[in-house]
Write a protein that holds these residues in place. Structure first.
Motif, PDB file in Angstrom:
ATOM      1  N   LYS A   1      57.927  40.584  39.572  1.00 53.31           N
ATOM      2  CA  LYS A   1      57.877  41.738  38.673  1.00 53.31           C
ATOM      3  C   LYS A   1      57.408  42.980  39.407  1.00 53.31           C
ATOM      4  O   LYS A   1      57.965  44.075  39.243  1.00 53.31           O
ATOM      5  N   GLN A   2      56.402  42.831  40.238  1.00 56.27           N
ATOM      6  CA  GLN A   2      55.914  43.957  41.024  1.00 56.27           C
ATOM      7  C   GLN A   2      56.969  44.437  42.007  1.00 56.27           C
ATOM      8  O   GLN A   2      57.139  45.635  42.211  1.00 56.27           O
ATOM      9  N   LEU A   3      57.689  43.490  42.614  1.00 58.99           N
ATOM     10  CA  LEU A   3      58.752  43.866  43.552  1.00 58.99           C
ATOM     11  C   LEU A   3      59.848  44.659  42.851  1.00 58.99           C
ATOM     12  O   LEU A   3      60.383  45.629  43.395  1.00 58.99           O
ATOM     13  N   SER A   4      60.192  44.240  41.623  1.00 60.00           N
ATOM     14  CA  SER A   4      61.266  44.913  40.894  1.00 60.00           C
ATOM     15  C   SER A   4      60.889  46.354  40.565  1.00 60.00           C
ATOM     16  O   SER A   4      61.770  47.209  40.390  1.00 60.00           O
ATOM     17  N   GLU A   5      59.575  46.632  40.479  1.00 57.20           N
ATOM     18  CA  GLU A   5      59.115  47.981  40.150  1.00 57.20           C
ATOM     19  C   GLU A   5      58.695  48.776  41.378  1.00 57.20           C
ATOM     20  O   GLU A   5      58.334  49.954  41.268  1.00 57.20           O
TER      21      GLU A   5
ATOM     22  N   ILE B   1      46.463  39.562  40.885  1.00 61.56           N
ATOM     23  CA  ILE B   1      45.686  40.342  39.920  1.00 61.56           C
ATOM     24  C   ILE B   1      44.520  41.031  40.624  1.00 61.56           C
ATOM     25  O   ILE B   1      44.244  42.218  40.400  1.00 61.56           O
ATOM     26  N   HIS B   2      43.839  40.277  41.494  1.00 57.07           N
ATOM     27  CA  HIS B   2      42.691  40.822  42.226  1.00 57.07           C
ATOM     28  C   HIS B   2      43.096  42.032  43.061  1.00 57.07           C
ATOM     29  O   HIS B   2      42.432  43.088  43.023  1.00 57.07           O
ATOM     30  N   GLN B   3      44.206  41.898  43.817  1.00 51.78           N
ATOM     31  CA  GLN B   3      44.664  42.993  44.664  1.00 51.78           C
ATOM     32  C   GLN B   3      45.074  44.204  43.828  1.00 51.78           C
ATOM     33  O   GLN B   3      44.814  45.349  44.197  1.00 51.78           O
ATOM     34  N   HIS B   4      45.732  43.950  42.696  1.00 47.90           N
ATOM     35  CA  HIS B   4      46.158  45.039  41.827  1.00 47.90           C
ATOM     36  C   HIS B   4      44.953  45.801  41.285  1.00 47.90           C
ATOM     37  O   HIS B   4      44.931  47.042  41.264  1.00 47.90           O
ATOM     38  N   LEU B   5      43.927  45.067  40.853  1.00 45.66           N
ATOM     39  CA  LEU B   5      42.738  45.711  40.306  1.00 45.66           C
ATOM     40  C   LEU B   5      41.980  46.495  41.381  1.00 45.66           C
ATOM     41  O   LEU B   5      41.453  47.585  41.112  1.00 45.66           O
ATOM     42  N   LEU B   6      41.938  45.953  42.599  1.00 49.58           N
ATOM     43  CA  LEU B   6      41.274  46.657  43.687  1.00 49.58           C
ATOM     44  C   LEU B   6      41.947  48.000  43.963  1.00 49.58           C
ATOM     45  O   LEU B   6      41.290  49.025  44.136  1.00 49.58           O
ATOM     46  N   LYS B   7      43.294  47.978  43.993  1.00 51.88           N
ATOM     47  CA  LYS B   7      44.024  49.212  44.285  1.00 51.88           C
ATOM     48  C   LYS B   7      43.909  50.205  43.142  1.00 51.88           C
ATOM     49  O   LYS B   7      43.813  51.410  43.368  1.00 51.88           O
ATOM     50  N   SER B   8      43.905  49.687  41.920  1.00 55.84           N
ATOM     51  CA  SER B   8      43.746  50.568  40.763  1.00 55.84           C
ATOM     52  C   SER B   8      42.370  51.221  40.783  1.00 55.84           C
ATOM     53  O   SER B   8      42.227  52.409  40.503  1.00 55.84           O
ATOM     54  N   ARG B   9      41.372  50.428  41.145  1.00 55.99           N
ATOM     55  CA  ARG B   9      40.015  50.966  41.216  1.00 55.99           C
ATOM     56  C   ARG B   9      39.887  51.966  42.365  1.00 55.99           C
ATOM     57  O   ARG B   9      39.169  52.962  42.260  1.00 55.99           O
TER      58      ARG B   9
ATOM     59  N   ILE C   1      53.909  49.838  46.271  1.00 57.56           N
ATOM     60  CA  ILE C   1      53.407  49.082  45.128  1.00 57.56           C
ATOM     61  C   ILE C   1      51.971  49.523  44.894  1.00 57.56           C
ATOM     62  O   ILE C   1      51.167  49.537  45.824  1.00 57.56           O
ATOM     63  N   ASP C   2      51.658  49.898  43.686  1.00 55.78           N
ATOM     64  CA  ASP C   2      50.315  50.394  43.355  1.00 55.78           C
ATOM     65  C   ASP C   2      49.932  51.581  44.229  1.00 55.78           C
ATOM     66  O   ASP C   2      48.761  51.761  44.594  1.00 55.78           O
TER      67      ASP C   2
END
Length: 275
Positions: free
Chosen positions: A41-45, A154-162, A58-59
């Motif tokens: 899903k992340q790759l598609s976006e 999820i962990h990596q996504h949250l780290l980048k968002s933060r 990504i992110d």
């Protein structure tokens, strides 16, 4: 070991978009990641910020090498390559593993339709879509690895968002600090920053914050990037004249940073990028 689709779908987050539409300028400056755990899903976006030769993002961070876990389907073997689809419950992506030597053929012989596999490879565009040019494919023998992969995503996504939020806050704090320094009669340097005090431990670190031992191991593996099977830890220890236990500490750090990965077994390692 096989797993039911219900088991798999229960561990597949990111079924809905969680990425922001446009990354901040601070996020763009972070550079290319080493090895990033992602979902289909992340790759598609993921999108390219420039022309077709630019990296995907990504992110808000440039991404080149990625790792996915999913079910193999539609495997097709040819003389020069093997293609297959990888389905992780959030979508499907085409993967291609080039066959350059006997090791490549043996690796792909172990991969069959209906089994779960971990794929490590290069993300690239293909006819308007995405494709993974795989340089390592291995079967998943324990379902815990599937669960852990999604937790890691999820962990990596949250780290980048933060990081995006922190970057914005730091930028504001820096402006406030410069104003305070100026009002106190202390002028910042030409670059707009105040010189930081020296750190007695700074000599232990090199570029990127890695310890000198970690950097030596990484540079050695990058220099030997062409070795398909990677380099045995004992050989690294011998060439660098560093004890094996220190080499393994460096390897664990570099693996956590996504800069290297194990290949044919837990003793052979390869860099994700060439020097």
């Amino acid at each position: 070991m096989m797993f039911s689709s219900s088991q798999f779908e229960a561990t597949a987050p990111f079924s809905q978009s969680t990425q922001s539409a446009e990354p901040s300028s601070a996020a763009k400056s972070r550079g290319t990641e080493g090895l990033v755990p992602v979902t289909v899903k992340q790759l598609s976006e993921a999108y390219q910020s420039g022309d077709e030769k630019s990296n995907f993002q990504i992110d808000g961070a440039d991404v080149t090498n990625v790792t996915l876990v999913g079910m193999v389907d539609q495997k097709v073997e040819r003389v020069t390559d093997v293609t297959f689809a990888l389905d992780d419950g959030t979508g499907r992506v085409e993967c291609r593993r080039w066959i350059n030597e006997g090791f490549d053929s043996k690796e792909m012989n172990d991969i069959q339709d209906g089994m779960y596999a971990r794929v490590i490879g290069h993300l690239r565009g293909s006819q308007g879509g995405k494709q993974i040019a795989a340089f390592a494919v291995r079967p998943v023998l324990n379902f815990d690895e599937v669960t852990f992969h999604f937790i890691d995503c999820i962990h990596q996504h949250l780290l980048k968002s933060r990081s995006k939020v922190d970057a914005t806050n730091q930028s504001k704090s820096a402006e406030d600090s410069n104003s305070t320094i100026t009002s106190m009669g202390t002028q910042p340097t030409a670059s707009g920053h105040v010189t930081a005090p020296s750190n007695e431990f700074s000599g232990q670190y090199s570029v990127g914050g890695l310890k000198s031992c970690d950097q030596k191991v990484l540079e050695y593996l990058q220099q030997n990037f062409s070795i398909e099977k990677g380099v045995h830890r004992d050989e690294i220890s011998k060439q660098l004249k560093i004890p094996v236990d220190k080499i393994m500490e460096a390897i664990r750090t570099l693996e956590d940073e996504g800069l290297i990965y194990s290949t044919i077994d837990e003793y052979h390692y390869k860099s994700t990028t060439e020097s």
